[in-house]
Design a protein around this motif. Structure first.
Motif: not given
Length: 116
Positions: A94-105, A32-34, A41-45, A1-7
């Motif tokens: 930089e990747q962690i920063d990007a994930v953090l930005g997504f999570v905080r948003a 999505g990948v990590n 997928a929606a941070l819902e656990g 599923m992570a591959v589908v989300v990433t694509v």
């Protein structure tokens, strides 16, 4: 599923063209990948990890530095029954920063942050 989300996210990022949206899409794709397999997928656990929308992960509860350390070094189990979170040393700052930005948003876009 992570591959589908990433694509899907990579396709959306290519179609958008705006820098801010591309940065958000990049964070969502890395998440999505990590992270999504445990945190949802929606941070819902999931049955493997807690929701990142829970109040304990809000900025006033978990600093950005603590978030970085958790991803880089892992976290011992203290609040949940999921077991320890493994380290993800494969992600750079930089990747962690990007994930953090997504999570905080995502946390900011959520009307109600859940509580344990």
């Amino acid at each position: 599923m992570a591959v589908v989300v990433t694509v899907a996210l990579a396709t959306a990022a290519g179609a958008c063209g705006a820098d801010a949206n591309n940065a958000g899409d990049r964070g969502a794709a890395i998440y999505g990948v990590n992270c999504a397999s445990c945190h949802g997928a929606a941070l819902e656990g999931t049955d493997r990890g807690p929701s990142l929308l829970d109040r304990v992960y809000a900025l006033d509860q978990l600093s950005d530095d603590e978030f970085h350390r958790a991803v880089r070094n892992g976290v011992e189990e203290t609040r949940w029954d999921f077991g320890p979170m493994p380290a993800n040393g494969g992600l750079g700052d930089e990747q962690i920063d990007a994930v953090l930005g997504f999570v905080r948003a995502s946390q900011g876009a959520t009307a109600t942050v859940t509580s344990p």
